[in-house]
Design a protein around this motif. Structure first.
Motif, short mmCIF file in Angstrom:
data_model
loop_
_atom_site.label_atom_id
_atom_site.label_comp_id
_atom_site.label_asym_id
_atom_site.label_seq_id
_atom_site.Cartn_x
_atom_site.Cartn_y
_atom_site.Cartn_z
N LEU A 116 0.88 -1.05 0.14
CA LEU A 116 0.19 -0.02 -0.01
C LEU A 116 0.93 1.24 0.15
CD1 LEU A 116 -2.95 -0.73 2.60
CD2 LEU A 116 -2.57 -1.29 0.00
N LEU A 117 1.98 0.89 0.73
CA LEU A 117 2.75 2.46 0.71
C LEU A 117 3.51 2.67 -0.57
CD1 LEU A 117 4.74 1.84 4.08
CD2 LEU A 117 3.28 3.83 3.38
N ALA A 118 3.59 1.53 -1.40
CA ALA A 118 4.53 1.46 -2.54
C ALA A 118 3.39 1.68 -3.81
CB ALA A 118 5.07 0.09 -3.39
N ALA A 119 1.93 1.65 -3.50
CA ALA A 119 0.90 2.10 -4.88
C ALA A 119 0.95 3.97 -5.17
CB ALA A 119 -0.73 1.36 -3.89
N ASP A 120 0.83 3.39 -6.43
CA ASP A 120 0.19 5.00 -6.78
C ASP A 120 -0.99 5.73 -6.04
OD1 ASP A 120 -1.90 4.42 -8.31
OD2 ASP A 120 -1.11 4.20 -9.82
N ASN A 121 -0.84 6.91 -6.98
CA ASN A 121 -2.09 8.03 -5.43
C ASN A 121 -3.73 7.59 -6.03
OD1 ASN A 121 -2.62 10.52 -4.53
ND2 ASN A 121 -3.77 10.96 -6.23
N TYR B 42 -4.15 6.53 -1.87
CA TYR B 42 -3.55 8.49 -1.82
C TYR B 42 -2.38 8.76 -0.57
CZ TYR B 42 -8.26 9.99 -2.99
OH TYR B 42 -9.93 9.68 -3.31
N ASP B 43 -0.79 9.73 -1.94
CA ASP B 43 -0.45 9.60 -1.17
C ASP B 43 -0.51 10.30 -0.14
OD1 ASP B 43 1.30 8.61 -3.94
OD2 ASP B 43 1.22 9.97 -4.58
N HIS B 44 -1.15 11.19 0.16
CA HIS B 44 -1.29 12.22 1.51
C HIS B 44 -2.00 11.12 2.65
CE1 HIS B 44 -5.54 12.40 2.00
NE2 HIS B 44 -5.73 12.89 0.65
N SER B 45 -2.41 10.26 2.42
CA SER B 45 -2.29 9.30 3.82
C SER B 45 -1.93 8.02 3.90
CB SER B 45 -3.38 8.13 3.38
OG SER B 45 -3.46 7.27 2.25
N LYS B 46 -0.49 8.39 3.33
CA LYS B 46 0.49 7.66 3.71
C LYS B 46 1.32 7.44 4.57
CE LYS B 46 1.16 5.58 -1.13
NZ LYS B 46 1.54 5.56 -2.05
N THR B 47 1.01 8.99 5.15
CA THR B 47 1.94 9.80 6.50
C THR B 47 0.65 9.93 7.53
OG1 THR B 47 2.49 11.62 5.56
CG2 THR B 47 3.80 10.29 5.22
N THR B 48 -0.71 9.72 7.64
CA THR B 48 -1.11 9.92 8.08
C THR B 48 -2.50 8.99 8.40
OG1 THR B 48 -2.95 11.10 6.33
CG2 THR B 48 -1.57 12.50 7.13
N THR B 49 -3.89 8.76 8.00
CA THR B 49 -4.70 8.00 8.45
C THR B 49 -4.22 5.84 7.77
OG1 THR B 49 -5.39 7.79 5.98
CG2 THR B 49 -6.15 9.57 7.78
N LEU B 50 -3.10 6.33 7.15
CA LEU B 50 -2.68 4.99 6.35
C LEU B 50 -1.89 4.15 7.86
CD1 LEU B 50 -2.95 2.66 4.73
CD2 LEU B 50 -0.96 3.38 3.93
N PRO B 51 -0.08 4.93 8.47
CA PRO B 51 -0.43 4.12 9.72
C PRO B 51 -1.20 4.22 10.98
CG PRO B 51 0.92 5.78 8.98
CD PRO B 51 -0.56 6.16 7.78
N ILE B 52 -2.67 5.26 10.79
CA ILE B 52 -2.95 4.72 12.15
C ILE B 52 -4.13 4.10 11.89
CG2 ILE B 52 -5.55 5.50 12.94
CD1 ILE B 52 -4.12 8.64 12.76
N ALA B 53 -4.71 2.95 10.58
CA ALA B 53 -5.64 2.23 9.72
C ALA B 53 -4.60 0.94 10.29
CB ALA B 53 -5.46 2.40 8.71
N ARG B 54 -3.15 0.74 10.53
CA ARG B 54 -2.50 -0.16 10.47
C ARG B 54 -2.45 -0.65 11.98
NH1 ARG B 54 3.42 -1.39 8.91
NH2 ARG B 54 3.64 -3.39 10.78
N ALA B 55 -2.09 0.67 13.14
CA ALA B 55 -2.01 0.07 14.30
C ALA B 55 -3.58 -0.03 14.58
CB ALA B 55 -2.15 1.63 15.30
N ILE B 56 -5.10 0.23 14.30
CA ILE B 56 -5.87 -0.77 14.41
C ILE B 56 -6.43 -1.71 14.39
CG2 ILE B 56 -8.59 -0.23 13.99
CD1 ILE B 56 -8.16 2.99 13.93
#
Length: 634
Positions: free
Chosen positions: A553-558, A562-576
């Protein structure tokens, strides 16, 4: 804002939203909310009882069973046997619900979008050719910022035929015809103004298990169900009545007939407050909970003149079956792809629903059965679209033949592909089609948790995990409904994106939780990991797959992430995802962990909130359902 009811009940609306959304929080709406606040305590009691019931099942290993036929449905005065025999007065199906061959679903607003952009959602829906459209306030509507209020605003403007909406609708009609010319070789809209009157407008309120993000009662959380139904009905009932349209709600996540009776009291009280005849508001019930399938006739009876039909969904229901059986080490689901509507417990669930709606009430009235969701979208390669549409039509044919009066779609482009299945048959509905009366035997009960042999594979686990991560990420972005597919198929247009909602992510995590904590055995060899058929799916395997699928998912294109989610909501989703799956105590709702992190983009804050949730649930037996960003500080 403060509005009061007799006594000490006082409502507060946060952050000046009463002024910013004065068109939604009208004086009439505020007065109705203040009046309806008297029911909030009972909603809290019912949800506490849910949690206690679940805990006792887990501790004692209790299986759900049918009610005692000589008992009373709590809070209704209705004897269970009378409900089963149809000895109650139900609804006469109104004219605009008699034919619902196809219902679309989706929200009426977009996150962070201008009003006209959100109105496009409504225009697509009402011009789609669907017989009805369930505008979603629950599973498909993100709750970031003020999206629930934007949803109400879009619906009010569209139902009132506001000039803003008409301007948008004319433009959208041209776009829809342009697409249809390329796909069908013809227009699908001839008179856009006339077409706007074709589709019955339906609203899904949030379930009893959720609290509103903006309204509080005496400084405490306040029922989202009460807020949603009150704002929608108060703001639109006069316009709908003037247009000759029914007021129709979908009620989600009902678990018991007692809860249905509570909804009945809510609806009746609101009708009385507004001077509407009892039974004016009509309701479908989404059968999304296993416990509800044990009480179908009782739920019909408890809702009485308000009830018009059941819907047989897939994702939430599978999740409920998994959750109810979380204590049972022998209950382990297979790959999600195997759990179709003809699989084991799903087949028996659908059969009970169709038998329940075709049992007459004391006046000879039947109810409707609306089939489940078609998540496909006709976008992809020619081969992919052709194959997927053939499969989608076959699913619709099966449901029609089984007795459904219609089904759901998740995208407007599917309307003219699926609706012809019922159109070719020509019957407005299938109410009263003869089926055997419901029985209440031990065999019937066992059938509702029936597992059948099916694959359980690493490929299946990757699909479960990838899609769950993406839905958690989408939720944080305000997109509870999104078109997604597993990361391994990004760029492969033969595999179509499926338009689904947050519940799709929830069931995937429930299955992964089962596989880890019940020692699920794989059914096939996997070359990539070296695992063999018969190997147990362990925590170590899950953690490896989590790392690998997250990296994709981090390597996927926009386009896909979404690129901006990779440092915001995606890490939170992973933690959940990690917290939910790894903990030996299965918490009841994945969505709780997402809700307490809405509008939060900080991973450290997210981890604190996740830990607080688990601690509170384990030590106090209490879910955190409040908007943590607006809690008063000491």
């Amino acid at each position: 804002m403060s509005g009061s009811t007799p006594g000490t009940l006082q409502l507060q609306i946060r952050d000046h939203l009463e002024q910013d959304y004065a068109d939604i929080y009208t004086p009439e709406a505020l007065a109705a909310l203040a009046f309806m606040a008297q029911f909030d305590a009972e909603q809290k009691r019912l949800m506490d009882e849910r949690t206690r019931r679940r805990l006792m099942r887990m501790k004692q290993g209790w299986k759900i069973d049918f009610l005692d036929p000589q008992s009373e449905i709590k809070g209704t005065g209705i004897r269970v046997q009378d409900a089963r025999d149809g000895n109650f007065v139900g609804a006469v199906i109104p004219h605009d619900l008699q034919r619902q061959w196809l219902q679309g679903t989706g929200p009426a607003a977009k996150p962070g979008a201008p009003v006209k952009s959100s109105l496009r959602n409504v225009a697509y829906a009402l011009l789609s050719g669907a017989d009805g459209w369930m505008f979603d306030g629950e599973d498909a509507l993100g709750q970031t910022r003020t999206l629930s209020l934007d949803n109400q605003r879009s619906l009010k403007l569209a139902i009132a035929r506001d000039p803003q909406f008409l301007e948008v609708a004319e433009s959208v009609a041209q776009e829809m015809n342009s697409w249809a010319q390329g796909f069908f070789g013809r227009d699908i809209i001839t008179d856009w103004r006339k077409q706007l009157n074709f589709t019955t407008k339906i609203f899904r309120a949030r379930g009893l298990h959720l609290d509103d993000r903006h309204v509080r009662l005496n400084g405490q959380s306040f029922s989202a169900s009460i807020v949603d139904m009150t704002l929608y009905v108060v703001n639109n009932h006069k316009t709908l009545h003037a247009a000759g349209s029914s007021i129709v709600l979908y009620l989600p996540k009902i678990q018991t007939a007692e809860e249905a009776g509570f909804w009945n009291r809510l609806l009746t009280a609101l009708e009385a407050h507004l001077g509407l005849a009892a039974g004016t508001i009509k309701t479908y019930v989404l059968v999304e909970q296993l416990e509800a399938t044990f009480q179908l006739m009782e739920i019909r009876a408890a809702l009485g003149r308000h009830f018009v039909g059941f819907n047989t969904g897939r994702w939430d229901y599978i999740n409920s079956v998994s959750d109810v059986n979380c204590w049972d080490s022998d209950f382990i689901n297979p790959n999600i792809e195997s759990i179709v509507m003809t699989y084991g417990y799903m087949r028996n669930y659908e059969d009970r629903v169709r038998r329940a709606v075709n049992t007459p009430d004391k006046n000879g009235n039947y109810a409707l059965w609306q089939g489940g969701m078609e998540p496909n979208i006709p976008v992809g390669s020619e081969a992919g679209v052709t194959g997927s549409m053939t499969k989608a039509r076959a699913g619709a044919v099966r449901e029609q033949q089984e007795g459904a009066s219609g089904k759901w779609i998740a995208h407007w482009k599917m309307a003219h592909i699926i609706r012809p299945v019922w159109e070719q048959v020509g019957e407005a509905n299938q109410m009263g089609r003869p089926f055997p009366r419901l029985t209440y035997t031990a065999e019937d009960a066992a059938g509702l948790t029936l597992l059948e042999p099916a694959p359980r594979t690493i490929r299946g686990a990757r699909n479960l995990l990838s899609v769950a991560l993406q839905y958690g990420n989408a939720f944080g972005q305000g997109l509870q409904a999104a078109a997604l597919k597993p990361a391994d198929f990004f760029g492969n247009d033969d595999i179509l994106y499926l338009m689904e909602d947050m519940a799709t992510g929830e069931i995937r995590l429930s299955i992964l939780w089962e596989w880890i904590h019940k020692g699920a055995a794989l059914t096939e060899d996997d070359a990539e990991t070296g695992l063999r058929a018969g190997d147990v799916f362990t925590m170590e395997i899950f953690e490896r797959l989590l790392e690998e699928e997250y990296a994709k998912l981090l390597a996927a294109d926009n386009r896909d992430v979404y690129d901006h989610s990779k440092t915001t909501t995606l890490p939170i989703a992973r933690a959940i995802v990690a917290a939910y799956v790894q903990d030996p105590i299965k918490v009841p709702w994945f969505i709780d962990l997402l809700n307490i992190n809405l509008n939060n983009m900080n991973i450290d804050t997210a981890k604190e909130r996740i830990a607080l949730y688990f601690t509170t649930f384990k030590e106090e037996g209490r879910r955190i359902t409040e908007n943590l960003d607006t809690l008063p500080t000491n």
